[in-house]
Design a protein around this motif. Structure first.
Motif, PDB file in Angstrom:
ATOM      1  N   THR A 100      57.027  88.655 -49.988  1.00  0.00           N
ATOM      2  CA  THR A 100      57.860  88.071 -51.100  1.00  0.00           C
ATOM      3  C   THR A 100      58.904  87.414 -50.462  1.00  0.00           C
ATOM      4  N   THR A 101      59.456  87.863 -49.287  1.00  0.00           N
ATOM      5  CA  THR A 101      60.746  87.267 -48.615  1.00  0.00           C
ATOM      6  C   THR A 101      60.472  86.327 -47.643  1.00  0.00           C
ATOM      7  N   VAL A 102      59.693  86.734 -46.471  1.00  0.00           N
ATOM      8  CA  VAL A 102      59.577  85.984 -45.314  1.00  0.00           C
ATOM      9  C   VAL A 102      58.471  84.704 -45.443  1.00  0.00           C
ATOM     10  N   ALA A 103      57.274  85.240 -45.996  1.00  0.00           N
ATOM     11  CA  ALA A 103      56.040  84.405 -46.056  1.00  0.00           C
ATOM     12  C   ALA A 103      56.573  83.272 -46.830  1.00  0.00           C
ATOM     13  N   PRO A 104      57.117  83.085 -48.026  1.00  0.00           N
ATOM     14  CA  PRO A 104      57.198  81.803 -48.471  1.00  0.00           C
ATOM     15  C   PRO A 104      58.430  80.812 -47.688  1.00  0.00           C
ATOM     16  N   VAL A 105      59.162  81.689 -47.109  1.00  0.00           N
ATOM     17  CA  VAL A 105      60.246  80.597 -46.290  1.00  0.00           C
ATOM     18  C   VAL A 105      59.266  80.062 -45.191  1.00  0.00           C
ATOM     19  N   SER A 106      58.504  81.135 -44.321  1.00  0.00           N
ATOM     20  CA  SER A 106      57.704  80.253 -43.389  1.00  0.00           C
ATOM     21  C   SER A 106      56.591  79.512 -43.721  1.00  0.00           C
ATOM     22  N   ALA A 107      56.100  79.626 -45.047  1.00  0.00           N
ATOM     23  CA  ALA A 107      55.427  78.606 -45.382  1.00  0.00           C
ATOM     24  C   ALA A 107      55.848  77.330 -45.846  1.00  0.00           C
ATOM     25  N   GLY A 131      44.269  62.880 -33.507  1.00  0.00           N
ATOM     26  CA  GLY A 131      44.095  64.256 -33.741  1.00  0.00           C
ATOM     27  C   GLY A 131      44.821  64.919 -34.269  1.00  0.00           C
ATOM     28  N   ARG A 132      45.974  64.825 -33.733  1.00  0.00           N
ATOM     29  CA  ARG A 132      47.276  65.581 -34.053  1.00  0.00           C
ATOM     30  C   ARG A 132      47.612  65.126 -35.568  1.00  0.00           C
ATOM     31  N   ILE A 133      47.761  63.919 -35.868  1.00  0.00           N
ATOM     32  CA  ILE A 133      48.176  63.361 -37.141  1.00  0.00           C
ATOM     33  C   ILE A 133      47.162  64.127 -38.201  1.00  0.00           C
ATOM     34  N   ILE A 134      45.816  64.371 -38.011  1.00  0.00           N
ATOM     35  CA  ILE A 134      44.749  64.610 -38.956  1.00  0.00           C
ATOM     36  C   ILE A 134      44.996  66.100 -39.002  1.00  0.00           C
ATOM     37  N   PHE A 135      45.250  66.884 -37.967  1.00  0.00           N
ATOM     38  CA  PHE A 135      45.477  68.325 -38.063  1.00  0.00           C
ATOM     39  C   PHE A 135      46.586  68.502 -38.920  1.00  0.00           C
ATOM     40  N   SER A 136      47.838  67.632 -38.533  1.00  0.00           N
ATOM     41  CA  SER A 136      48.978  67.827 -39.355  1.00  0.00           C
ATOM     42  C   SER A 136      48.693  67.684 -40.983  1.00  0.00           C
ATOM     43  N   SER A 137      48.148  66.588 -41.052  1.00  0.00           N
ATOM     44  CA  SER A 137      47.707  66.378 -42.504  1.00  0.00           C
ATOM     45  C   SER A 137      47.072  67.492 -43.446  1.00  0.00           C
ATOM     46  N   VAL A 138      45.914  68.153 -42.620  1.00  0.00           N
ATOM     47  CA  VAL A 138      45.251  69.082 -42.982  1.00  0.00           C
ATOM     48  C   VAL A 138      46.251  70.460 -43.310  1.00  0.00           C
ATOM     49  N   LEU A 139      47.351  70.738 -42.161  1.00  0.00           N
ATOM     50  CA  LEU A 139      48.159  71.554 -42.433  1.00  0.00           C
ATOM     51  C   LEU A 139      48.978  71.479 -43.327  1.00  0.00           C
ATOM     52  N   ILE A 140      49.236  70.380 -43.922  1.00  0.00           N
ATOM     53  CA  ILE A 140      50.035  69.826 -45.087  1.00  0.00           C
ATOM     54  C   ILE A 140      49.772  70.768 -46.431  1.00  0.00           C
ATOM     55  N   GLY A 141      48.289  70.365 -46.476  1.00  0.00           N
ATOM     56  CA  GLY A 141      47.467  70.853 -47.817  1.00  0.00           C
ATOM     57  C   GLY A 141      47.322  72.376 -47.679  1.00  0.00           C
ATOM     58  N   VAL A 142      47.032  72.941 -46.399  1.00  0.00           N
ATOM     59  CA  VAL A 142      47.171  74.492 -46.226  1.00  0.00           C
ATOM     60  C   VAL A 142      48.433  75.193 -46.329  1.00  0.00           C
ATOM     61  N   SER A 143      49.524  74.582 -46.047  1.00  0.00           N
ATOM     62  CA  SER A 143      50.864  75.247 -46.142  1.00  0.00           C
ATOM     63  C   SER A 143      51.131  74.883 -47.690  1.00  0.00           C
ATOM     64  N   ALA A 144      50.900  73.802 -48.251  1.00  0.00           N
ATOM     65  CA  ALA A 144      51.240  73.532 -49.582  1.00  0.00           C
ATOM     66  C   ALA A 144      50.435  74.588 -50.488  1.00  0.00           C
ATOM     67  N   ILE A 145      49.423  74.983 -50.319  1.00  0.00           N
ATOM     68  CA  ILE A 145      48.544  75.894 -51.130  1.00  0.00           C
ATOM     69  C   ILE A 145      49.326  77.524 -50.799  1.00  0.00           C
ATOM     70  N   PHE A 147      52.091  77.865 -49.860  1.00  0.00           N
ATOM     71  CA  PHE A 147      53.566  78.087 -50.573  1.00  0.00           C
ATOM     72  C   PHE A 147      53.497  78.280 -51.936  1.00  0.00           C
ATOM     73  N   ILE A 148      52.433  77.647 -52.572  1.00  0.00           N
ATOM     74  CA  ILE A 148      52.566  77.612 -53.989  1.00  0.00           C
ATOM     75  C   ILE A 148      52.093  78.939 -54.371  1.00  0.00           C
ATOM     76  N   ILE A 149      51.048  79.671 -53.731  1.00  0.00           N
ATOM     77  CA  ILE A 149      50.426  80.823 -54.037  1.00  0.00           C
ATOM     78  C   ILE A 149      51.401  82.014 -54.062  1.00  0.00           C
ATOM     79  N   LEU A 150      52.375  81.999 -52.929  1.00  0.00           N
ATOM     80  CA  LEU A 150      53.450  82.789 -52.602  1.00  0.00           C
ATOM     81  C   LEU A 150      54.454  82.791 -53.454  1.00  0.00           C
ATOM     82  N   LEU A 151      54.868  81.453 -53.959  1.00  0.00           N
ATOM     83  CA  LEU A 151      55.779  81.381 -54.970  1.00  0.00           C
ATOM     84  C   LEU A 151      55.425  81.898 -56.397  1.00  0.00           C
TER      85      LEU A 151
END
Lengths: 157, 171
Positions: A100-107, A131-145, A147-151
């Protein structure tokens, strides 16, 4: 034809302002990307630890049921408080606090830094960092999901 | 002005760049794995293949950049060192261009103090002026020093974190 090391222009001669800028943005973007990956791994570790602890607790109770059945209450008759000392309250509360406290911040950190890293890498040398740009773009999606789930999880509590 | 095409067999080694007449040329790679770059040239063209990296900068510039990277990467924890071993390619040749010409360059595997490449085919007069794989000792020393600083700072961070956690637990 093997020639002497001396005589050629130094590497610095070829480091134009444009090239230095590209290298700077690429390097900075890669650092941000590394931070985003680190934060995402940390968030996933917290979320997974919650899931793993739930599985652990499930198996513990399954074991209790089986042990009770197999021993036909013999041990429990002699030691009625055998399992009372085992408690998951501490672990549960620790993981709850982390989720509830740490995971949303790190996401959030992962989301922010992956977005910034894509911008920096694109400003640097996008062809070399494809490669790094593609990976980071995928990471944006994963982190956003995540982040939203945790929030949503935090808001519903 | 004539079109000068330089073809490269094997990958460009050590993340290197191609400069024609002092300007960086865009290298395109086709499906067969052959890379090539083109430039409009009149008279003599100087082709240089180098892999300039940040540790080769003058000390003050390198130091400021590295300090910045060290700070934003949480004291080196998330940083990386490009070209850690400071491997260097020095390959340069000049070509006399009177009409549209093509030169083909084949790179060798990296071996210190060995020939970096050879011109296998050329439709113009070429002369190699630099052709050597080396190690930039000064850059290597800088990379090592920064590597040591990163390890020490990460260890210091772990020690500080451990002290903070122990203090917060013990009250």
């Amino acid at each position: 034809m093997l020639l002497s090391k001396k005589g050629g222009r130094s590497a610095y001669f070829y480091m134009t302002d444009k090239l230095l800028k590209k290298q700077f943005f690429s390097h900075t973007g890669t650092i941000f990307s590394n931070i985003a990956i680190g934060a995402a791994v940390f968030t996933l570790a917290i979320v997974l630890s919650g899931i793993i602890s739930a599985i652990l607790i499930f198996f513990w109770y399954l074991f209790l049921i089986l042990a009770t059945l197999f021993t036909l209450f013999i041990i429990l008759i002699y030691y009625p408080n055998l399992f009372s000392s085992v408690s998951f309250d501490g672990l549960n509360s620790f993981i709850n606090v982390a989720i509830t406290t740490v995971a949303p911040v790190s996401a959030g950190i992962s989301l922010l830094f992956s977005a910034v890293s894509v911008i920096f890498l694109a400003m640097g040398e996008p062809k070399r960092s494809k490669g790094r740009i593609i990976f980071s773009s995928v990471l944006i999606g994963v982190s956003a999901i995540l982040f939203i789930i945790l929030l949503v999880g935090v808001a519903s509590k | 002005m004539s079109k000068f095409t330089v073809r490269f067999i094997n990958n460009l080694p050590l993340n290197s760049r191609v400069f024609i007449g002092g300007e960086e040329a865009a290298v395109k790679r086709d499906k067969s794995g052959v890379s090539e770059c083109q430039a409009e040239v009149s008279g003599k063209a100087e082709v240089v293949v180098k892999n300039p990296f940040e540790a080769q900068l003058p000390f003050a510039k390198w130091f400021l950049r590295t300090l910045f990277y060290w700070i934003i990467s949480a004291f080196g924890l998330f940083d990386f060192v490009p070209n850690k071993d400071a491997r260097v390619i020095n390959f340069a040749f000049s070509a006399d261009i009177n009409e549209d010409s093509v030169a083909t360059v084949k790179f060798n595997r990296y071996m210190i103090d060995k020939q970096a490449a050879e011109i296998t085919e050329s439709s113009c007069e070429t002369q190699i002026s630099e052709n050597l794989y080396t190690v930039d000792k000064k850059a290597k020393k800088r990379n090592r020093a920064y590597g040591a600083i990163r390890v020490l700072s990460v260890l210091a961070m772990i020690a500080v974190a451990a002290v903070v956690i122990i203090k917060s637990i013990t009250g």
